[in-house]
Design a protein around this motif. Structure first.
Motif, mmCIF file in Angstrom:
data_model
loop_
_atom_site.group_PDB
_atom_site.id
_atom_site.type_symbol
_atom_site.label_atom_id
_atom_site.label_comp_id
_atom_site.label_asym_id
_atom_site.label_seq_id
_atom_site.Cartn_x
_atom_site.Cartn_y
_atom_site.Cartn_z
ATOM 1 N N ARG A 68 -3.590 15.227 -5.848
ATOM 2 C CA ARG A 68 -4.976 15.560 -5.365
ATOM 3 C C ARG A 68 -5.682 14.353 -5.295
ATOM 4 O O ARG A 68 -6.379 14.086 -4.231
ATOM 5 C CB ARG A 68 -5.639 16.505 -6.190
ATOM 6 C CG ARG A 68 -6.065 17.857 -5.994
ATOM 7 C CD ARG A 68 -6.860 18.466 -6.834
ATOM 8 N NE ARG A 68 -8.349 18.857 -6.363
ATOM 9 C CZ ARG A 68 -9.171 19.341 -6.894
ATOM 10 N NH1 ARG A 68 -8.939 19.532 -8.351
ATOM 11 N NH2 ARG A 68 -10.277 19.751 -6.385
ATOM 12 N N ALA A 69 -5.510 13.237 -6.168
ATOM 13 C CA ALA A 69 -6.265 12.130 -5.942
ATOM 14 C C ALA A 69 -5.792 11.162 -4.848
ATOM 15 O O ALA A 69 -6.309 10.715 -3.958
ATOM 16 C CB ALA A 69 -6.115 11.291 -7.239
ATOM 17 N N GLU A 93 1.619 10.468 -9.616
ATOM 18 C CA GLU A 93 0.762 10.653 -10.489
ATOM 19 C C GLU A 93 -0.246 11.743 -10.258
ATOM 20 O O GLU A 93 -0.574 12.411 -11.495
ATOM 21 C CB GLU A 93 0.153 9.249 -10.945
ATOM 22 C CG GLU A 93 1.185 8.271 -11.052
ATOM 23 C CD GLU A 93 1.466 7.900 -12.638
ATOM 24 O OE1 GLU A 93 0.985 8.796 -13.283
ATOM 25 O OE2 GLU A 93 2.008 7.133 -13.003
ATOM 26 N N ALA A 94 -0.844 11.690 -9.266
ATOM 27 C CA ALA A 94 -1.933 12.738 -9.067
ATOM 28 C C ALA A 94 -1.997 12.880 -7.775
ATOM 29 O O ALA A 94 -2.753 12.462 -6.992
ATOM 30 C CB ALA A 94 -3.252 12.103 -9.544
ATOM 31 N N PHE A 99 1.869 2.027 -3.463
ATOM 32 C CA PHE A 99 0.827 2.548 -4.114
ATOM 33 C C PHE A 99 0.637 3.902 -3.909
ATOM 34 O O PHE A 99 0.501 4.835 -4.894
ATOM 35 C CB PHE A 99 -0.388 1.678 -3.911
ATOM 36 C CG PHE A 99 -1.575 2.087 -4.939
ATOM 37 C CD1 PHE A 99 -1.541 2.079 -5.929
ATOM 38 C CD2 PHE A 99 -2.679 2.767 -3.986
ATOM 39 C CE1 PHE A 99 -2.751 2.341 -6.549
ATOM 40 C CE2 PHE A 99 -3.649 3.293 -4.594
ATOM 41 C CZ PHE A 99 -3.869 3.061 -6.244
ATOM 42 N N ARG A 133 -4.461 12.707 -1.817
ATOM 43 C CA ARG A 133 -5.189 13.319 -0.885
ATOM 44 C C ARG A 133 -6.721 12.705 -0.682
ATOM 45 O O ARG A 133 -6.867 12.332 0.472
ATOM 46 C CB ARG A 133 -5.314 14.711 -0.807
ATOM 47 C CG ARG A 133 -4.109 15.382 -0.735
ATOM 48 C CD ARG A 133 -4.231 16.850 -0.025
ATOM 49 N NE ARG A 133 -4.781 16.546 1.343
ATOM 50 C CZ ARG A 133 -4.604 17.247 2.401
ATOM 51 N NH1 ARG A 133 -3.695 18.249 2.330
ATOM 52 N NH2 ARG A 133 -5.271 17.180 3.470
ATOM 53 N N PHE A 134 -7.009 12.563 -1.718
ATOM 54 C CA PHE A 134 -8.622 11.854 -1.744
ATOM 55 C C PHE A 134 -8.711 10.588 -1.277
ATOM 56 O O PHE A 134 -9.453 10.168 -0.498
ATOM 57 C CB PHE A 134 -9.104 12.137 -3.224
ATOM 58 C CG PHE A 134 -10.319 11.679 -3.409
ATOM 59 C CD1 PHE A 134 -11.611 12.136 -2.368
ATOM 60 C CD2 PHE A 134 -10.692 10.567 -4.087
ATOM 61 C CE1 PHE A 134 -12.833 11.678 -2.714
ATOM 62 C CE2 PHE A 134 -12.008 9.998 -4.419
ATOM 63 C CZ PHE A 134 -13.098 10.399 -3.738
ATOM 64 N N ALA A 135 -7.416 9.879 -1.841
ATOM 65 C CA ALA A 135 -7.379 8.471 -1.309
ATOM 66 C C ALA A 135 -6.857 7.997 0.180
ATOM 67 O O ALA A 135 -6.639 7.099 0.515
ATOM 68 C CB ALA A 135 -6.473 7.672 -2.110
ATOM 69 N N GLY A 136 -6.779 9.260 0.776
ATOM 70 C CA GLY A 136 -6.490 9.446 2.256
ATOM 71 C C GLY A 136 -4.876 9.162 2.459
ATOM 72 O O GLY A 136 -4.656 8.932 3.622
ATOM 73 N N ARG A 167 3.257 6.180 -5.632
ATOM 74 C CA ARG A 167 3.099 6.211 -6.847
ATOM 75 C C ARG A 167 2.001 7.045 -7.335
ATOM 76 O O ARG A 167 1.969 8.091 -8.154
ATOM 77 C CB ARG A 167 2.794 4.819 -7.525
ATOM 78 C CG ARG A 167 4.278 3.862 -7.645
ATOM 79 C CD ARG A 167 4.144 2.769 -8.510
ATOM 80 N NE ARG A 167 2.608 1.975 -7.983
ATOM 81 C CZ ARG A 167 2.075 1.273 -8.737
ATOM 82 N NH1 ARG A 167 1.792 1.461 -9.954
ATOM 83 N NH2 ARG A 167 1.190 0.516 -8.376
ATOM 84 N N LEU A 168 0.944 6.932 -6.422
ATOM 85 C CA LEU A 168 -0.220 7.709 -6.570
ATOM 86 C C LEU A 168 -0.072 9.092 -6.391
ATOM 87 O O LEU A 168 -0.454 9.972 -7.125
ATOM 88 C CB LEU A 168 -1.359 7.165 -5.598
ATOM 89 C CG LEU A 168 -2.836 7.987 -5.724
ATOM 90 C CD1 LEU A 168 -3.287 7.580 -7.012
ATOM 91 C CD2 LEU A 168 -3.591 7.297 -4.700
ATOM 92 N N MET A 177 1.091 -1.177 0.124
ATOM 93 C CA MET A 177 -0.163 -0.047 0.012
ATOM 94 C C MET A 177 1.026 1.241 -0.015
ATOM 95 O O MET A 177 0.519 2.042 -0.623
ATOM 96 C CB MET A 177 -0.665 0.010 1.330
ATOM 97 C CG MET A 177 -1.713 1.184 1.328
ATOM 98 S SD MET A 177 -3.248 0.712 -0.221
ATOM 99 C CE MET A 177 -4.226 2.081 -0.251
ATOM 100 N N LEU A 178 1.841 1.169 0.846
ATOM 101 C CA LEU A 178 2.875 2.523 0.823
ATOM 102 C C LEU A 178 3.574 2.693 -0.493
ATOM 103 O O LEU A 178 3.449 3.984 -0.936
ATOM 104 C CB LEU A 178 3.766 2.016 1.960
ATOM 105 C CG LEU A 178 4.774 3.517 2.375
ATOM 106 C CD1 LEU A 178 3.706 4.431 2.833
ATOM 107 C CD2 LEU A 178 5.741 3.026 3.327
#
Lengths: 509, 361
Positions: free
Chosen positions: B238-239, B235-236, B228, B241-244, B231-232, B225-226
């Motif tokens: 804002r996404a 890549e994005a 991921f 932050r949205f994903a927590g 990478r997230l 998860m870390l």
């Protein structure tokens, strides 16, 4: 009027316009004519080729084949400046304005030979009065409402004395009252002989405004009609090429309060954002609350404070009775509060990551896709596949990048990802923005089904027709304040407009 | 007419094949350059790419050097790549490398001449902590005050260099060194010496650590998860932050990990191949590792190969200078060509080349 006479009197004629991109033919032998003084609608679902077509007319895209004739002469603009000098101008869906500059400065930046600033300011006043679009040339654009910003763009076009004005989704950011003003302006223009090429998803609008419509499907002209003689549903079916499924709702008794906000205030994280001020609301199980309002009145901030991305400075948020004001996004998800932000690319989804990875983005907690920190890719891919099947997402498979999907398909994926996690409360912002008619209907249906099965749903949207269709109660955001919710049934446009404009109380009670 | 057409998705085949193509292109272009310099092109290329590994007389000497040079490059680059993936730019690995070496060596030297088996592990721990702490400075400043980690981490390199000069003439100076700057040599301190694990291969604890780091990074990025979240965030954001994702924690994790790995690289170098803390102990591994990280496409396996390739051109370049009298500038040109072709060929994985002309103009 027959095709031949249209052709002879035409202001602009397109013949056999073709443009192909790798893997897709955006326009295939598109031919039609626009008459002087006509409001000509261009109808079609997302991806039907409307934008490519107008970009070719405006000189932004070079056609592979075909020719255009403007007032009897061959017309092949090499760039927008050439198009403008021939009398073709365009107002884009997304404004290209600088927030920190004044109206006059912004307008002069977009002109090919801007006159002296003082002369320009006088001209702006003159034109804005002549067309009923009041605008002070010295105000800073960052302080203007979306409607006023659009006026800046329109006046920029009008100053160039256009023969053809192209408008891409001009009303998506306006209140009903502002739409009326815009339509008056457009009618004035057409009375003077200016032709308008009008793109919109709002079929009711097209029926009131346009005299002629060309319908595109998959890059080809499939039909033409007089939209005044058709119903909105007939128009939609011409676009989709299929009968349209209209969302149905079954009445359910609202249950106990699922989500409540009490006096919540939050400072906006962005400089030109809108602070939330003393927001209070209650949503019950089985109920859909619609929140209208013009873009930029605190919609993004409201979603952020509910998703957990933003932290309320004052006030409290409770979910099923428990205080969640200080909880992080994933802790809120675990308790059943799910959200879907407006911006698909980069916020609710990561465009360069696969659909499987995007399924993990919000599904990790509730779908148990992680075991002691390690990812269960098999389970995640299954979840992605379930979303793709259940929500009819058109894609070769879950390995494809989210950014390779069309806007409507990605939105179906994003909404599906949240709905399939069986939320107790779902908050969505602009669930059908830029989504074609059939996908929008499917998304709305899924929201209604969710409410029917006992979830509380909050829909933030600028599309009033959508809110009227799905919401049990309606309220509106204006400058970060929320009006008192009223039942949707029997609500008239006048009241809605007043709520969106911030006059709440006696009229909205 | 040639024109480029964007692929809807980057091609997996070309992403893997371009490095091979780039090496071939470098050989051709480099060969032409050597020929114009009046040197035999084929022999020069063979000297750079083949002789360091397989020459009868030089091979045995230069072969171990490959791992000795590649080890620290890979170890540092793997750490940096985590941050680079997330858009967190630690440019100061050189400083963290120095601090790791100083801290690790200091712990070892403090116990001279003990022969406890715990000394070397304690040094490793101290080295990692030193690099970690040095990287935490830009990390905490960024998280608390929003400073730019690129500037802060880079400037701390110069601070670390001055500290290195100071301790090698003061605190850590060899008391029996007859006044010369520099610490005791770890070769004379067996309990603290980072010895060659398999004789004749150049394989020491640092190289082993580099391989372990590659495996760990690979698992982290693909299975955890870390990874991921890293990478997230890249890549994005804002996404993410949205994903927590908690950005503070992620910044500190990325900077801390890259600092600790750079510190480890420094410790293994000072206690092994370098042997002692000296004024000019650092040799630019921390900066070269940035290039290695990008050559390896920020992918652990890619970094492993890029580190080996980079080390090979260094050793081969030195050999070519020695045997063929090639000027050092020509060797640097040659290495530059390799970088250039590797990055330029990247276009093939994102675009396809079309040779046709459009139907109408």
């Amino acid at each position: 009027m027959t095709g031949d006479t249209r052709h002879q009197n035409a202001l602009l004629t397109l013949e056999g316009m073709t443009k192909a991109y790798p893997g897709v033919v955006a326009n295939d032998q598109v031919s039609f004519s626009i008459l002087p003084g006509e409001v000509h609608a261009l109808l079609g679902e997302n991806g039907a080729g409307k934008s490519t077509l107008v970009k070719m007319i405006y000189g932004l895209v070079k056609p592979d084949a075909g020719q255009m004739t403007l007032r009897g002469e061959s017309f092949a603009p090499v760039n927008p400046a050439a198009a403008r000098s021939s009398g073709v101008t365009m107002v884009f869906q997304h404004f290209s304005l600088f927030d920190a500059l004044s109206v006059a400065e912004n307008i002069s930046l977009g002109m090919d030979n801007p006159p002296d600033r003082r002369v320009l300011s006088a001209r702006i006043r003159e034109v804005s009065q002549a067309y009923g679009l009041p605008l002070d040339p010295h105000r800073v654009v960052g302080d203007l409402s979306a409607g006023e910003r659009q006026r800046v763009e329109i006046i920029r076009c009008l100053l160039q004395d256009p023969k053809l004005l192209i408008m891409d989704e001009p009303t998506s950011v306006l209140t009903p009252q502002e739409v009326d003003i815009l339509f008056k302006t457009l009618r004035k223009l057409t009375a003077e002989g200016t032709a308008i090429l009008y793109i919109s998803h709002k079929l009711e609008e097209i029926r009131t405004l346009c005299e002629h419509a060309t319908v595109l499907r998959l890059g080809k002209v499939v039909d033409t009609c007089d939209p005044r003689e058709k119903s909105a549903r007939q128009l939609a079916e011409m676009m989709v090429g299929d009968t349209l499924h209209v969302p149905s709702r079954e009445a359910a008794d609202p249950g106990p309060v699922a989500l409540s906000m009490t006096d919540v205030s939050m400072k906006s994280p962005s400089e030109f954002g809108t602070d939330l001020r003393n927001i209070s609301l209650e949503v019950r199980k089985g109920e859909v609350l619609g929140i209208g309002g013009v873009a930029g009145n605190g919609q993004d901030e409201l979603l952020a404070v509910l998703s957990g991305e933003g932290r309320a400075q004052t006030g409290a948020i409770t979910l099923g009775g428990d205080d969640i004001t200080l909880l992080h996004p994933n802790a809120r998800r675990a308790r059943g509060l799910l959200t879907a932000p407006e911006e698909r690319l980069g916020h609710s989804a990561a465009p360069d990551m696969s659909l499987t990875e995007n399924a993990l983005l919000t599904g990790a907690v509730r779908e148990k896709l992680v075991d002691r920190g390690f990812l269960k890719w098999g389970r995640t891919e299954d979840f992605a596949r379930r979303i793709i099947t259940a929500f009819d997402v058109r894609t070769p498979g879950p390995d494809n990048a989210a950014g390779s999907l069309s806007g409507g398909n990605l939105q179906k994926f994003v909404i599906g990802r949240e709905v399939l996690q069986r939320p107790d409360v779902l908050v969505v912002n602009q669930p059908t923005w830029g989504v074609d008619a059939s996908a929008a209907a499917a998304i709305r249906q899924s929201l209604l089904d969710l409410a029917h099965h006992g979830a509380a749903v909050v829909v933030i949207s600028q599309d009033l027709d959508e809110l009227m269709e799905v919401a049990d109660r309606f309220t509106a955001l204006n400058e970060g304040r929320l009006a008192d919710p009223v039942p949707t049934q029997g609500l008239d446009v006048e009241t809605i407009g007043l709520m969106m404009g911030g006059v709440h109380g006696e009229t909205a009670a | 007419m040639i024109h480029l057409e964007k692929r809807p998705q980057p091609s997996k085949f070309w992403a893997g094949f371009t490095p091979v193509l780039a090496v071939i292109a470098t050989m051709i272009a480099g060969g032409i350059m050597f020929w114009m310099l009046g040197k035999p092109p084929l022999e020069a290329i063979r000297t750079i790419f083949w002789d360091p590994l397989f020459h009868e007389t030089f091979g045995p000497y230069s072969r171990p050097q490959l791992l000795v040079k590649a080890g620290p490059l890979i170890l540092i680059a793997v750490g940096l790549s985590l941050g680079f993936r997330a858009g967190i730019w630690n440019i100061g690995a050189e400083g963290q490398y120095i601090m790791g070496a100083i801290c690790g060596a200091a712990v070892g030297l403090a116990f001279y001449p003990s022969d406890s088996v715990l000394i070397f592990p304690a040094m490793v721990l101290a080295g990692a902590l030193g690099g970690w702490a040095w990287a935490m400075i830009p990390g905490v400043l960024k998280v608390k005050f929003g400073t730019n980690e690129i500037l802060v981490s880079l400037m701390l390199v110069y601070v670390a260099e001055n500290l290195l000069a100071s301790v090698s003439q003061g605190l850590l100076k060899n008391p029996e060194g007859m006044g010369f700057p520099g610490s005791r040599n770890f070769r004379d301190f067996p309990a603290a010496y980072n010895t060659e694990l398999i004789s004749g291969t150049g394989m020491h604890w640092g190289v082993a650590a580099a391989f372990v780091a590659v495996i760990f990074a690979y698992i982290l990025l693909t299975r955890h998860m870390l990874g991921f979240q890293v990478r997230l965030t890249g890549e994005a954001p804002r996404a993410a932050r949205f994903a927590g994702v908690n950005p503070t924690r992620l910044i500190l994790f990325c900077l801390g990990t890259s600092g600790a790995l750079a510190g480890l690289a420094g410790l293994f170098e000072v206690s092994g191949p370098a042997g002692q803390v000296t004024i000019d102990f650092n040799s630019g591994y921390g900066f070269t590792a940035i290039i290695v990280a990008f050559l390896g496409r920020l992918h652990p396996i890619g970094i492993l190969l890029a580190g080996l390739l980079m080390a090979l051109t260094y050793i081969g370049g030195e050999l070519a200078q020695l045997m063929l009298g090639l000027p050092a500038a020509a060797i640097q040109m040659f290495q530059g060509m390799l970088m250039f072709f590797l990055l330029a060929m990247d276009v093939l994985s994102h675009y396809r080349i079309r040779l046709n002309t459009p139907a109408t103009v």
